[in-house]
Scaffold this motif. Sequence first.
Motif: not given
Lengths: 206, 410
Positions: A66-73, A81-82, A99-101
């Motif tokens: 299940h893909f939730a979202v991409i976070s970005g910092i 990108l996570v 989580s793949f960063g």
Amino acid sequence: MTERVMRAEQVVDLFKVRFGTGIQEIRLTERREGMKKQPNYNIWIDMDRDLLKPAIQQLIDLHFPHFAVISGIDTGDTVRLVYHFSIFYGHPGKECTISFGVHLPKSDLTIPTISDLIPGAVFSEREKQEFLGVRVIDIPDSRRLFLPEDFPQGVFPWRKDETGIPESMVKNLYLSRRPTDRPSPQAEAKELCPLEGEEGSGEGSS
Amino acid sequence: MSGNEEKKAPYRVQIGPTHPALKEPVMFTFELEGEVVRDVDFAPGQTHRGIEWMGMRRNPVQIVHLTDRVCGICGVVHSLSFARAVEQITEIEVPERADYIRTIIAEFERIQSHLLWAGVAAHELGFDSLLHLTWRVREQAMDVIENLTGNRVNYGIVQVGGVRRDIVPEQHRIIEDCLATYEGLLEKLLDLFLHDRTITMRCRDVGCLTRDDALELCTVGPTARASGINVDLRQDYPYCAYGDLEVRAILPDQHLGETRGDVYDRIVVRLLEVGQSCGIIRQCLSGMPAGEITAEPKLAKLLAICKKARGEAIGRVEAPRGEAFHYVRMNGKEAPEAWKIKASSYSNLMSWIPMLKGEQIADIPIIVASIDPCLSCTDRVAVVRESGRSILTKEELHRLSVEKTRRLQI
């Protein structure tokens, strides 16, 4: 799709063996809540940009994630990108997040699309393009997502450098007063609180 | 917006962009051939408020109150997700009693949200007496939430490290009364929704979402479960008190013997979850441990702990509409370095496209509402035909839907 459920440590080992030196860091965190303190596991893997898609393919081979979202910092020199997934849902208490960063240097903010593997990801990829100025290569739909059409080009709200939101675009509503060109209200004017020049330095009093 | 070149079918029809009841108003563009939807596109973010941007300039104690205001219906899930993420970074152990209180509030929220949705669904079908019934009975859940938290919306109950109000023995009776009411009503509601001939005709095999589409488009919550995906964070990834309880995902085939992934299945899942929530609250009440309700009652101390914290964490909560997801990263400063909110509708919106393709205009309101984006944002439709231009208001679109119901009934 194989329905073999692995323990989080096994997933970590699998990725270590499969991707070896391309992985910069791998962490496993757990959280226990309630009276029985049942554990939830979260896997964090920081990897090279080229490994992102093979790693997602590996996840799909394990269990369609299940893909939730991409976070970005915005970390300064890079944009990190996570990509947040979860696997082994449907098995009580066995789901874990993974989580793949990836770090993208600001000189080359590009990342391949993952929407060929997981079509629903295009939503989050569009968001990253407009909020962080990352270019997603081969994205099937590169329009804006949340920002209005008249939002200025080259301004990326989550960036912390000169391309972020300039001070001129910030509307500090708390500084606004009643407009002077309107009829005065029926009630008597209230005494105004003094305004501090800056937001509270926040040493705890609230 | 549409030029002269669009005189021939398929016609482009726009619906949206705003409706006050939606937290993310959406602009739809439909391609229509006669009454049939050929293609759909949508543009969300019509009132993006930049809450994440604001949060990255505030401290966690302030953000908790901001999270209360992310959604008007899900008043607790965002603050709970955010608090759980911060608690993991700061390694705060939440007292067990607080875990139970959080669970009880979250389940009451699910009850009121699902009943609200059921009323909206009935309204979209033109069954307004059922809307009035469900919204009247929903009030009792709102009253209990107000009794427990002090507010009907924006509860302000969750704080990093615990909750801000205890549940005292005198409140148990009020909760128990409410649960008994709903358990007594559930059979009636199920009967009204599932055995009504009209609702069945309007919802069976309408707005279908296959299991594969539901997986690939990353859907969550009742939308995913109605398509046969066994996913529920309360079961798969137990947080708060859910690990102590036996919560199992509700799937349509358990009740009906098959899964079709249509609007009807989404009604089944949500209504059965109301009953499930009553059971969960009852278990929580009887098993609630004694003790503190917060790990750190002094806000100054709590802020000092947050200020020192470094690291990243995920807080996930099963909201009424599916997974709510908060990613927080702190680096020893007062404000988090990064904060990403993923509300449940964020994951569900893409599923509109396969659901709506091939359906009729009159079915748009119920299909759009069926993933529970609070309300369909069908406030204005411009139909461009030949050189004439007419505007379809929300009322007219609603009338079309009601007329279809009438036609079917004859």
